[in-house]
Design a protein around this motif. Structure first.
Motif, PDB file in Angstrom:
ATOM      1  N   MET A 152       0.841  -1.199   0.000  1.00 37.66           N
ATOM      2  CA  MET A 152       0.000   0.000   0.000  1.00 37.66           C
ATOM      3  C   MET A 152       0.878   1.252   0.000  1.00 37.66           C
ATOM      4  SD  MET A 152      -2.879  -1.273   2.749  1.00 37.66           S
ATOM      5  CE  MET A 152      -3.648   0.314   2.942  1.00 37.66           C
ATOM      6  N   ALA A 153       1.930   1.225   0.800  1.00 33.16           N
ATOM      7  CA  ALA A 153       2.852   2.359   0.849  1.00 33.16           C
ATOM      8  C   ALA A 153       3.498   2.587  -0.505  1.00 33.16           C
ATOM      9  CB  ALA A 153       3.929   2.112   1.911  1.00 33.16           C
ATOM     10  N   MET A 154       3.905   1.495  -1.154  1.00 34.82           N
ATOM     11  CA  MET A 154       4.574   1.640  -2.445  1.00 34.82           C
ATOM     12  C   MET A 154       3.600   2.135  -3.516  1.00 34.82           C
ATOM     13  SD  MET A 154       7.423   1.211  -1.314  1.00 34.82           S
ATOM     14  CE  MET A 154       8.010   1.981  -2.792  1.00 34.82           C
ATOM     15  N   ALA A 159       1.996   6.526  -6.987  1.00 41.65           N
ATOM     16  CA  ALA A 159       0.981   7.479  -7.450  1.00 41.65           C
ATOM     17  C   ALA A 159       1.489   8.906  -7.340  1.00 41.65           C
ATOM     18  CB  ALA A 159      -0.304   7.314  -6.641  1.00 41.65           C
ATOM     19  N   ASP A 160       2.195   9.217  -6.265  1.00 41.75           N
ATOM     20  CA  ASP A 160       2.788  10.548  -6.124  1.00 41.75           C
ATOM     21  C   ASP A 160       3.777  10.821  -7.254  1.00 41.75           C
ATOM     22  OD1 ASP A 160       1.413  11.354  -3.924  1.00 41.75           O
ATOM     23  OD2 ASP A 160       3.063  11.123  -2.506  1.00 41.75           O
ATOM     24  N   ALA A 161       4.598   9.826  -7.565  1.00 41.00           N
ATOM     25  CA  ALA A 161       5.601  10.000  -8.617  1.00 41.00           C
ATOM     26  C   ALA A 161       4.938  10.221  -9.972  1.00 41.00           C
ATOM     27  CB  ALA A 161       6.532   8.792  -8.659  1.00 41.00           C
ATOM     28  N   LEU A 162       3.887   9.450 -10.276  1.00 45.46           N
ATOM     29  CA  LEU A 162       3.190   9.593 -11.558  1.00 45.46           C
ATOM     30  C   LEU A 162       2.478  10.937 -11.672  1.00 45.46           C
ATOM     31  CD1 LEU A 162       1.691   6.021 -12.029  1.00 45.46           C
ATOM     32  CD2 LEU A 162       3.508   7.086 -13.374  1.00 45.46           C
ATOM     33  N   HIS A 167       7.349  13.959  -3.415  1.00 46.60           N
ATOM     34  CA  HIS A 167       7.315  12.655  -2.748  1.00 46.60           C
ATOM     35  C   HIS A 167       6.986  12.862  -1.273  1.00 46.60           C
ATOM     36  CE1 HIS A 167       8.734  10.661  -6.288  1.00 46.60           C
ATOM     37  NE2 HIS A 167       9.734  11.510  -6.377  1.00 46.60           N
ATOM     38  N   ARG A 168       6.085  12.005  -0.776  1.00 50.12           N
ATOM     39  CA  ARG A 168       5.644  12.153   0.606  1.00 50.12           C
ATOM     40  C   ARG A 168       5.821  10.879   1.408  1.00 50.12           C
ATOM     41  NH1 ARG A 168      -0.207  14.349  -0.775  1.00 50.12           N
ATOM     42  NH2 ARG A 168       0.009  12.630  -2.194  1.00 50.12           N
ATOM     43  N   ILE A 172       3.272   9.152   4.325  1.00 54.19           N
ATOM     44  CA  ILE A 172       2.749   7.797   4.114  1.00 54.19           C
ATOM     45  C   ILE A 172       3.128   6.907   5.294  1.00 54.19           C
ATOM     46  CG2 ILE A 172       2.921   5.732   2.658  1.00 54.19           C
ATOM     47  CD1 ILE A 172       3.450   7.756   0.295  1.00 54.19           C
ATOM     48  N   ARG A 173       4.381   7.011   5.713  1.00 49.99           N
ATOM     49  CA  ARG A 173       4.872   6.219   6.846  1.00 49.99           C
ATOM     50  C   ARG A 173       4.064   6.531   8.106  1.00 49.99           C
ATOM     51  NH1 ARG A 173      10.188   4.369   8.036  1.00 49.99           N
ATOM     52  NH2 ARG A 173      11.049   5.641   6.363  1.00 49.99           N
TER      53      ARG A 173
END
Length: 197
Positions: A152-154, A159-162, A167-168, A172-173
């Motif tokens: 889920m984290a990945m 999605a952020d990268a796309l 980057h967050r 997320i963590r």
């Protein structure tokens, strides 16, 4: 050449290939050309094929090392009440540094990963049970939930990268930590993600 020397050469080449695969997959993804991996290991493609039949076999060898590392870390954390928390954050960092791992493990045709998944679950389960008994893991959270949080984290990171958003991974963590554990994630020293180092 003596048999002992030959065995050492074989073991050395195997280690070099796995290390090169880890590095090349991190740069180019799990579909990286085998020639690039052989070049990074400083061996011929013939030598590569003596050790590994294909790219999936190489990826599995890297995953086997990762699982052995998780098992060793889990054993070292066995007497720690927050061992499940520590191991979760370690695995999160591994995934963040090697996003290709999520792509490889998500392939439905990879029947060779079942044993590695079982070993990972077996390593983490005692830590989750101990942390749950101490009130550190939410009562409803299972070992499968902890493991499910990593892809889920990945996915969120991808999605952020796309979307070309910043980057967050830290956020997320924190969100996943709060969903799994009762402790405050701000009490932990959160490592900087690779992009921020």
């Amino acid at each position: 050449m003596p048999a002992t020397s030959t065995r050492r050469d074989v073991a050395r080449n195997h280690e070099r290939l796995v290390s090169a695969a880890r590095e090349v997959f991190a740069r180019l993804g799990p579909d990286a050309p085998l020639e690039e991996i052989a070049r990074a290991a400083d061996v011929s493609r013939t030598t590569l094929h003596r050790h590994f039949t294909d790219r999936d076999a190489l990826a599995t060898a890297v995953l086997q090392e990762n699982v052995a590392d998780i098992e060793a870390r889990a054993a070292a954390l066995a007497d720690s009440d927050d061992g499940a928390v520590e191991l979760f954050h370690y695995m999160f960092d591994v995934q963040l540094r090697a996003p290709w791992l999520a792509r490889v493990t998500a392939r439905h045709d990879r029947t060779d990963l079942g044993e590695l998944a079982r070993r990972t679950t077996a390593a983490i389960e005692p830590l989750v049970a101990r942390a749950r008994a101490r009130g550190i893991v939410h009562a409803s959270v299972t070992t499968d939930d902890v493991l499910l949080s990593l892809p889920m984290a990945m996915a969120a990171h991808a999605a952020d990268a796309l979307a070309a958003r910043p980057h967050r991974p830290r956020r997320i963590r924190e969100i996943l930590h709060r969903g799994l554990f009762t402790t405050d994630p701000s009490d932990r020293a959160m490592p900087a993600p690779p992009e921020e180092e």
